[in-house]
Design a protein around this motif. Structure first.
Motif, PDB file in Angstrom:
ATOM      1  N   THR A  99      53.941  40.555  52.176  1.00  0.00           N
ATOM      2  CA  THR A  99      53.064  39.620  51.477  1.00  0.00           C
ATOM      3  C   THR A  99      53.356  39.606  49.978  1.00  0.00           C
ATOM      4  OG1 THR A  99      51.352  41.315  51.238  1.00  0.00           O
ATOM      5  CG2 THR A  99      51.230  39.880  53.173  1.00  0.00           C
ATOM      6  N   VAL A 135      47.739  34.487  49.288  1.00  0.00           N
ATOM      7  CA  VAL A 135      48.764  35.430  49.711  1.00  0.00           C
ATOM      8  C   VAL A 135      49.814  34.641  50.474  1.00  0.00           C
ATOM      9  CG1 VAL A 135      49.265  37.505  51.059  1.00  0.00           C
ATOM     10  CG2 VAL A 135      47.057  37.265  49.897  1.00  0.00           C
ATOM     11  N   LEU A 172      49.147  43.910  47.835  1.00  0.00           N
ATOM     12  CA  LEU A 172      50.215  43.012  48.250  1.00  0.00           C
ATOM     13  C   LEU A 172      51.505  43.811  48.449  1.00  0.00           C
ATOM     14  CD1 LEU A 172      49.615  39.918  45.952  1.00  0.00           C
ATOM     15  CD2 LEU A 172      48.709  40.387  48.228  1.00  0.00           C
ATOM     16  N   GLU A 187      44.606  31.873  44.176  1.00  0.00           N
ATOM     17  CA  GLU A 187      44.745  33.298  44.491  1.00  0.00           C
ATOM     18  C   GLU A 187      45.042  33.489  45.974  1.00  0.00           C
ATOM     19  OE1 GLU A 187      41.067  34.911  43.075  1.00  0.00           O
ATOM     20  OE2 GLU A 187      41.824  35.130  41.035  1.00  0.00           O
ATOM     21  N   GLY A 247      47.456  35.986  40.484  1.00  0.00           N
ATOM     22  CA  GLY A 247      47.296  36.089  41.924  1.00  0.00           C
ATOM     23  C   GLY A 247      46.047  36.843  42.323  1.00  0.00           C
ATOM     24  N   GLY A 270      44.837  38.187  57.261  1.00  0.00           N
ATOM     25  CA  GLY A 270      45.078  36.841  56.768  1.00  0.00           C
ATOM     26  C   GLY A 270      45.024  35.846  57.912  1.00  0.00           C
ATOM     27  N   ALA A 304      52.038  37.281  46.083  1.00  0.00           N
ATOM     28  CA  ALA A 304      51.061  36.380  45.470  1.00  0.00           C
ATOM     29  C   ALA A 304      51.574  34.946  45.485  1.00  0.00           C
ATOM     30  CB  ALA A 304      50.780  36.816  44.037  1.00  0.00           C
ATOM     31  N   TYR A 357      43.308  35.405  50.298  1.00  0.00           N
ATOM     32  CA  TYR A 357      43.306  36.857  50.179  1.00  0.00           C
ATOM     33  C   TYR A 357      42.016  37.397  50.772  1.00  0.00           C
ATOM     34  CZ  TYR A 357      43.230  41.501  48.036  1.00  0.00           C
ATOM     35  OH  TYR A 357      43.176  42.853  47.826  1.00  0.00           O
TER      36      TYR A 357
END
Length: 392
Positions: A305, A319, A272, A317, A81, A350, A307, A371
């Motif tokens: 959040t 979120v 995260l 990668e 992630g 985000g 991964a 991300y």
């Protein structure tokens, strides 16, 4: 200088992607490091004609615009992630220098969020969600990259791009803001890298025509008499010849976006597992046919959040956050970290790039975002210092 090559078509969980976006600009992108930029409306006349497209015939294009679809096949992952590429950082929201306390049981919706409208490759109007963010000239909008760039055809930026904060059924309480210049990550601009599906757009000062916020009430628009040469420069929707005299709509400068609605801060390289509010205009049905949202009003969801990845859109990668937001209209929804309910401000961390049914029960349960790392901050920084000005 690099010419953009468009190759990827976003899949919708095995269904065809919503590549409804079209474009007219075919100029090469200008890249500086990881940042690529393209012009949208390059002059005051061009910007006013963009507004005319949306306001003509009692705002028919705004009212009849359909949401942009963004369903993807995403997975919640426990290893790998996204990871920070430098120290965590934040940019404060407009007017949020002073700390404020207090909580509320109700969620006060931010004024910063609204809809971005554009004309698709099918010649029809469409929309996504976007939000105002902090910038030097208080003129910056953040949304998903695919709500700015055409990821289906070999074209460039979207056609006739405008942002309307607080949009609701033909009303623009704080005016219409025409996009001037778009900034994205070079890898999305050229390779459609799903891990970089975000964009920042500078907008001109807002425009209002006539009185009030109801865009369909054209009877209240103000007109001014002009000469034939000036008349000929404007779109037919904002000009009228009567009795040998020529008139065009008299637009009123509504001021800078950030002065009118504020602007969210920015957070990047965050760990995260933090809780975020997601604000957007979801529309349409779940895969099982349940029509959950209308897209007419701003909605919110809340979660921590984690991964995620969506290999089908070159996104390894991402979120994720648990959310029932359906795919239509959710693109560009704002993920706000440390949201202050009393001030309606937080940190943008985000933007929704897709939604997914991760457990296969035919109900959307997850939203995903790129991300926000140091490379995103670089794109933001390149956009945040660019002036746009007035077109009234």
């Amino acid at each position: 200088m690099n010419t953009r090559v468009k190759r990827l078509i976003l899949p919708l969980g095995g269904v065809a992607a919503a590549g409804l976006i079209g474009a007219t600009l075919t100029v090469p992108a200008q890249a500086a490091g990881d940042t690529a930029s393209d012009p949208l409306a390059t002059s005051g006349i061009a910007a006013k004609n963009v507004v005319a497209y949306w306001l003509g015939q009692k705002a028919a294009n705004l009212v009849n615009a359909s949401p942009y679809e963004t369903q993807v096949v995403a997975k919640h992952i426990s290893t790998g992630g996204p990871s920070a590429d430098s120290k965590p950082g934040t940019v404060p929201a407009i007017g949020d220098e002073k700390k404020s306390g207090g909580t509320s049981k109700n969620v006060n919706l931010p004024r910063t969020t609204g809809k971005v409208f554009f004309r698709g490759a099918d010649g029809r109007p469409h929309w996504c969600t976007a939000t105002s963010v902090q910038s030097h000239y208080r003129n910056l909008v953040a949304t998903a990259g695919h709500c700015v760039y055409d990821t289906k055809s070999n074209k460039a930026t979207l056609d006739r791009w405008v942002f309307i904060p607080g949009y609701y059924q033909g009303k623009a309480p704080w005016g219409i803001y025409v996009g001037k210049q778009a900034f994205t990550h070079y890898d999305f601009d050229v390779y459609e890298d799903g891990d970089r599906d975000y964009a920042f757009v500078t907008v001109y000062n807002g425009l209002k025509a006539g009185h009030g916020s109801n865009l369909r009430d054209t009877a209240e628009w103000n007109w001014k008499q002009v000469d034939k040469a000036t008349y000929d420069k404007y779109d037919r929707h904002i000009r009228a010849a009567k009795g040998g005299k020529y008139y065009i709509l008299k637009f009123v400068d509504a001021g800078r976006l950030g002065d009118n609605v504020g602007g969210q801060g920015l957070a990047y390289n965050q760990k995260l597992g933090k809780s975020v509010y997601v604000f957007g205009y979801p529309s349409g049905s779940h895969p099982d046919g349940n029509h959950a949202f209308t897209g007419q009003t701003l909605k919110w969801s809340y979660g921590k959040t984690f991964a995620a990845k969506a290999p089908s859109v070159k996104a390894e990668e991402l979120v994720g956050v648990k959310s029932s937001f359906t795919g239509e209209g959710s693109s560009g929804s704002a993920w706000l970290l440390s949201y202050k309910n009393s001030r309606r401000l937080g940190y943008l961390n985000g933007v929704t790039s897709g939604v997914s049914d991760t457990d296969g029960n035919k109900r959307i349960d997850t939203s995903v975002s790129p991300y926000f790392d140091g490379e995103l901050y670089g794109v933001y920084k390149a956009a945040a210092g660019v002036w746009s000005g007035s077109i009234a």
